[in-house]
Every structure is written in structure tokens, then in C-alpha cells.
Motif scaffolding. Structure first.
Motif, PDB file in Angstrom:
ATOM      1  N   ALA A  52      42.938  26.556   3.006  1.00  0.00           N
ATOM      2  CA  ALA A  52      43.940  25.742   3.710  1.00  0.00           C
ATOM      3  C   ALA A  52      45.224  26.530   3.904  1.00  0.00           C
ATOM      4  O   ALA A  52      45.805  26.540   5.003  1.00  0.00           O
ATOM      5  CB  ALA A  52      44.214  24.454   2.933  1.00  0.00           C
TER       6      ALA A  52
ATOM      7  N   ASP B  22      52.026  13.276   6.619  1.00  0.00           N
ATOM      8  CA  ASP B  22      51.000  12.841   5.677  1.00  0.00           C
ATOM      9  C   ASP B  22      50.290  14.012   4.999  1.00  0.00           C
ATOM     10  O   ASP B  22      49.620  13.817   3.972  1.00  0.00           O
ATOM     11  CB  ASP B  22      49.977  11.934   6.362  1.00  0.00           C
ATOM     12  N   VAL B  23      50.440  15.221   5.523  1.00  0.00           N
ATOM     13  CA  VAL B  23      49.882  16.389   4.834  1.00  0.00           C
ATOM     14  C   VAL B  23      50.569  16.553   3.475  1.00  0.00           C
ATOM     15  O   VAL B  23      49.950  16.977   2.491  1.00  0.00           O
ATOM     16  CB  VAL B  23      50.022  17.661   5.698  1.00  0.00           C
TER      17      VAL B  23
ATOM     18  N   GLN C 298      48.730  14.481   1.128  1.00  0.00           N
ATOM     19  CA  GLN C 298      47.483  15.141   0.733  1.00  0.00           C
ATOM     20  C   GLN C 298      47.728  16.151  -0.391  1.00  0.00           C
ATOM     21  O   GLN C 298      47.004  16.174  -1.388  1.00  0.00           O
ATOM     22  CB  GLN C 298      46.865  15.878   1.920  1.00  0.00           C
TER      23      GLN C 298
ATOM     24  N   TYR D  17      43.713  11.008   4.552  1.00  0.00           N
ATOM     25  CA  TYR D  17      42.937  11.831   5.480  1.00  0.00           C
ATOM     26  C   TYR D  17      42.595  11.044   6.747  1.00  0.00           C
ATOM     27  O   TYR D  17      42.734  11.564   7.862  1.00  0.00           O
ATOM     28  CB  TYR D  17      41.666  12.304   4.783  1.00  0.00           C
TER      29      TYR D  17
ATOM     30  N   LEU E 164      45.598  10.709   8.921  1.00  0.00           N
ATOM     31  CA  LEU E 164      45.878  11.975   9.603  1.00  0.00           C
ATOM     32  C   LEU E 164      44.955  12.180  10.797  1.00  0.00           C
ATOM     33  O   LEU E 164      45.397  12.627  11.868  1.00  0.00           O
ATOM     34  CB  LEU E 164      45.730  13.141   8.623  1.00  0.00           C
TER      35      LEU E 164
ATOM     36  N   LYS F  74      43.265  20.056  12.251  1.00  0.00           N
ATOM     37  CA  LYS F  74      42.107  19.405  11.641  1.00  0.00           C
ATOM     38  C   LYS F  74      41.426  20.329  10.635  1.00  0.00           C
ATOM     39  O   LYS F  74      40.958  19.875   9.577  1.00  0.00           O
ATOM     40  CB  LYS F  74      41.102  18.954  12.700  1.00  0.00           C
TER      41      LYS F  74
ATOM     42  N   ILE G  16      43.558  20.086   7.400  1.00  0.00           N
ATOM     43  CA  ILE G  16      43.420  18.842   6.626  1.00  0.00           C
ATOM     44  C   ILE G  16      41.990  18.661   6.113  1.00  0.00           C
ATOM     45  O   ILE G  16      41.786  18.033   5.076  1.00  0.00           O
ATOM     46  CB  ILE G  16      43.898  17.609   7.425  1.00  0.00           C
ATOM     47  N   ASP G  17      41.015  19.226   6.812  1.00  0.00           N
ATOM     48  CA  ASP G  17      39.633  19.201   6.308  1.00  0.00           C
ATOM     49  C   ASP G  17      39.513  19.979   5.002  1.00  0.00           C
ATOM     50  O   ASP G  17      38.840  19.546   4.063  1.00  0.00           O
ATOM     51  CB  ASP G  17      38.666  19.782   7.339  1.00  0.00           C
TER      52      ASP G  17
ATOM     53  N   LEU H 110      41.921  20.584   2.860  1.00  0.00           N
ATOM     54  CA  LEU H 110      42.637  19.837   1.821  1.00  0.00           C
ATOM     55  C   LEU H 110      41.806  18.660   1.325  1.00  0.00           C
ATOM     56  O   LEU H 110      41.790  18.355   0.129  1.00  0.00           O
ATOM     57  CB  LEU H 110      43.993  19.360   2.352  1.00  0.00           C
ATOM     58  N   GLU H 111      41.094  18.011   2.233  1.00  0.00           N
ATOM     59  CA  GLU H 111      40.206  16.919   1.841  1.00  0.00           C
ATOM     60  C   GLU H 111      39.055  17.452   0.985  1.00  0.00           C
ATOM     61  O   GLU H 111      38.648  16.813   0.008  1.00  0.00           O
ATOM     62  CB  GLU H 111      39.659  16.230   3.091  1.00  0.00           C
TER      63      GLU H 111
END
Length: 224
Positions: free
Chosen positions: A114, A129-130, A133, A175, A178, A196, A199-200, A202-203
Motif C-alpha cells: 500500500a 476515510d483512508v 482504514q 472500505y 471508500l 482502489k 485501499i484494496d 489496506l483492506e
């Protein structure tokens, strides 16, 4: 026995024989230290992520530090695997040691990816919102590091895995928000693709923290 030229060997009581066997083949305690080191390394990495997503940060320098964390994590993972290959007696199931080491490594890899993507894609401004996360990851890392020393006794761990599972559910909600924002039309297609991917990853890190907690729960249940 009549006619036997030597004294008969002395029989050792079963419980004493068991104690002697344990002393001759001690369980490897170094695993606990290696797992604790790996978890503490994740705390460092999560805090680097907090800095990386902050406006005005030197992301190149921070990403380099993150890569150093990833290398340190790999070294600890390799040390655990090498110890596993050399050990005859382990503190708990070999499969669980392997799984826990792999889960911790998965967290580190996802966080490093990330941070690297943020730098490579030159993403100047990330959705707010990151931050949520990354806060989830930082708290999960702290809880994991606090839990590792308790592996020795397998006590007072249930609150840890319950809280990490709660955090992962919270991360899922963030997530989804986002994703909704990314596909709202506010961003162009290329920016959506770049963000994307970040954030993927991070998820994935949040999911991997949950896998660590689930593995520890499984170990604790087996050892109870």
C-alpha cells in the motif's frame, strides 16, 4: 533372578521418566520472542503508514523505511521457519507455528505494498476515510503486539481476538464507503484505479490481522 550375574536395572517410575524426558528434550521458547518481534515490527509499519498518508510528508523517505520494515519482517519469518525445520519439540503444533508466521508476514506485505503504491502512483490526496482504514490497522497492530507475550501462558487472549474481529468489521464498513466514494463520479477513471489498488491493499492488511487473531484463537483452544 537366580544365576543372573549382574544386578537388575532399576525401574524409573513413569512420572519421573516423563519429567526426565521433558528435561532432555526442552520445548523451544525462542518462537515466542520471534513472534513478539514480528508483531512489534507491524506496530512500527502501521505508524509509518499513518505518516505516509499525512499531507506534506516525505513519502519517498517513509516508503524506504517501510521497505526496511518489510525486510526485517521477512528475516523474522525466515528465522521462524528455519527454527521450525530444526526443532524436534515445539511449544504448540508445527502447522500453527507455520500459519501464524505466514499470517504475520501477510500483514506486513500488504502494508508495504500500500505504501509503495501511494508513492509509485504519486497520489497526493487520499480520501479522508483512508485515515480510518489506517487507524484500524494501527490499533490492530498494537493489540497483536500486546497479545504475543501472552502466548506463553495462553491466558487472557479472548478479548484480543474479539477486539481484532470487531476492528476488521469496522474496516469492512470503511472500505465499502471508500468504494462508494471512488465510484461516485467524483474521480476520473485513472485516479479511481490507482486509489482502489491502495485501499484494496489496506483492506487485505486488515483481513490478515483477523487471520492472525483467528490463528491465535485456534492455538489457545487446542492448548486449553
Amino acid at each position: 533372578m537366580p544365576g543372573y550375574p549382574y544386578p537388575l536395572p532399576r525401574t524409573i517410575p513413569a512420572h519421573l521418566e516423563y519429567d526426565v524426558r521433558l528435561r532432555l528434550t526442552p520445548r523451544e521458547d525462542s518462537y515466542y520472542d520471534l513472534f513478539a518481534d514480528s508483531a512489534n515490527n507491524l506496530v512500527t509499519a502501521s505508524r509509518l503508514l499513518v505518516e505516509i498518508i499525512s499531507d506534506g510528508s516525505d513519502r519517498e523517505a517513509l516508503a524506504e523505511k517501510m521497505r526496511a520494515c518489510e525486510h526485517a519482517g521477512d528475516e523474522r519469518t525466515h528465522a521462524i521457519m528455519n527454527r521450525l525445520n530444526e526443532s524436534f519439540i515445539t511449544p504448540f503444533d508445527r502447522e500453527d507455528i507455520y500459519r501464524l508466521a505466514s499470517n504475520l508476514d501477510d500483514v506486513m506485505d500488504a502494508m508495504e505494498e500500500a505504501s509503495d503504491l501511494i508513492v509509485l502512483y504519486q497520489i497526493d490526496h487520499l480520501p479522508k476515510d483512508v485515515i480510518r482504514q489506517v487507524e484500524v490497522l494501527e490499533r490492530a497492530a498494537e493489540l497483536t503486539a500486546e497479545a504475543m507475550p501472552r502466548l506463553r501462558s495462553m491466558k487472557n487472549l479472548n478479548e484480543y481476538w474479539i477486539e481484532v474481529n470487531r476492528l476488521e468489521n469496522q474496516g469492512d464498513q470503511v472500505y465499502r464507503r471508500l468504494l462508494a466514494k471512488l465510484f461516485s463520479g467524483e474521480y476520473d477513471a485513472l485516479t479511481v484505479m490507482k486509489m482502489k489498488e491502495v485501499i484494496d491493499r489496506l483492506e487485505e492488511a486488515a483481513d490478515a490481522f483477523e487471520h492472525v487473531a483467528n490463528t491465535i484463537e485456534s492455538i489457545a483452544v487446542k492448548e486449553s
